[in-house]
Design an enzyme around this catalytic site. Structure first.
Site, PDB file in Angstrom:
ATOM      1  CB  ALA A  24     104.850 -86.845  32.706  1.00 30.93           C
ATOM      2  CB  THR A  28     103.876 -92.750  35.593  1.00 32.23           C
ATOM      3  OG1 THR A  28     104.744 -93.445  34.680  1.00 32.23           O
ATOM      4  CG2 THR A  28     103.370 -91.480  34.925  1.00 32.23           C
ATOM      5  NE  ARG A  36      99.529 -81.219  27.726  1.00 36.31           N
ATOM      6  CZ  ARG A  36     100.505 -80.630  28.394  1.00 36.31           C
ATOM      7  NH1 ARG A  36     101.401 -81.368  29.005  1.00 36.31           N
ATOM      8  NH2 ARG A  36     100.585 -79.307  28.448  1.00 36.31           N
ATOM      9  CG  HIS A 122     108.770 -77.243  32.603  1.00 35.36           C
ATOM     10  ND1 HIS A 122     108.237 -78.420  32.127  1.00 35.36           N
ATOM     11  CD2 HIS A 122     108.904 -76.442  31.513  1.00 35.36           C
ATOM     12  CE1 HIS A 122     108.065 -78.342  30.819  1.00 35.36           C
ATOM     13  NE2 HIS A 122     108.471 -77.146  30.427  1.00 35.36           N
ATOM     14  CB  CYS A 145     110.366 -59.492  54.370  1.00 36.56           C
ATOM     15  SG  CYS A 145     109.966 -60.332  52.810  1.00 36.56           S
TER      16      CYS A 145
END
Length: 233
Positions: A24, A28, A36, A122, A145
């Site tokens: 992370a 930033t 966190r 991720h 759909c």
């Protein structure tokens, strides 16, 4: 500090197979809060729920309205731009030294900068797709759909993509230099992957101490963007 930056420059020059592993902290400086940290995404509740609860597959299946509102309000990265660190990695890839970027981030900034071989542990939230027909759109949508739509991101309670994890492990095993930035290396899967590195130079760029600092060839406690920009220039 310049001595350390020059040392990183030297390591890059003698390396032929660099792999970058980022967390992370690499985003930033583009304006994306970490997860966190004291003022991070997980530091306060959203509509009475903890963010980690919202980002669980069970919550998504049971309360998609709040899930989608949370993504739109708290995790909308559409106007965020790559920083100098991301651009430096593009240069390293273009000259053939950087073989892979492994990222824990879901913001798509490496691709936006121009990097090609990016392994997203991720997934990302750059678009939404329909679980029933696989239709894709840049924004959330109601599929004709009638299927459920979601971003291709790994939520809590879901397994990581096996193909991506195998490619990441293989890349780290082959690397002669591993540059780690913006991660404390305490949260899975970061700590899991670093153990596979058997190359010559482990470089850690992070504001805080990590448990792998003692194994590193070089530790730099400074800005990811500043350090990489200087080293590649």
């Amino acid at each position: 500090m310049n001595n350390k930056l020059d040392r990183l420059d030297e390591i890059i020059k003698i390396s032929d197979n660099i792999v970058f592993f980022g967390g992370a902290g690499t985003s930033t400086e583009s304006g994306i809060p970490d997860f966190r940290g004291k003022d991070g995404l997980y530091s306060r509740k959203y509509k009475g729920y903890n963010p980690e609860e919202i980002l669980h597959i069970n919550f998504f299946l049971q309360n998609r309205k709040i899930f989608n509102e949370f993504l739109e309000e708290k995790m909308n990265f559409k106007n965020i731009k790559p920083n100098k660190g991301h651009l430096a990695l593009v240069k390293l890839e273009q000259i053939g030294k950087l073989k892979a970027i492994i990222t824990q981030n879901i913001d798509n900034l490496h691709q936006d900068a121009g990097s090609l071989n990016v392994l997203e542990l991720h997934g990302n939230i750059s678009h939404f797709y329909c679980l029933a027909c696989d239709r894709k759109e840049p924004e959330n949508f109601s599929c004709d759909c009638g299927g459920i739509t979601r971003p291709p991101v790994t939520l809590y309670g879901e397994n990581l993509d096996e193909e991506i994890t195998e490619l990441a492990t293989s890349a780290i095993k082959k690397a002669d230099t591993l540059i780690v930035a913006g991660t404390s290396l305490t949260v899975y899967p970061a700590a899991y992957y670093i153990q596979y590195f058997k190359g010559k130079n482990l470089v850690i760029i992070n504001a805080d101490e990590t448990k792998y600092d003692r194994y590193a060839t070089l530790v730099i406690r400074d800005s990811f963007a500043k350090v990489m920009d200087y080293a590649v220039k």
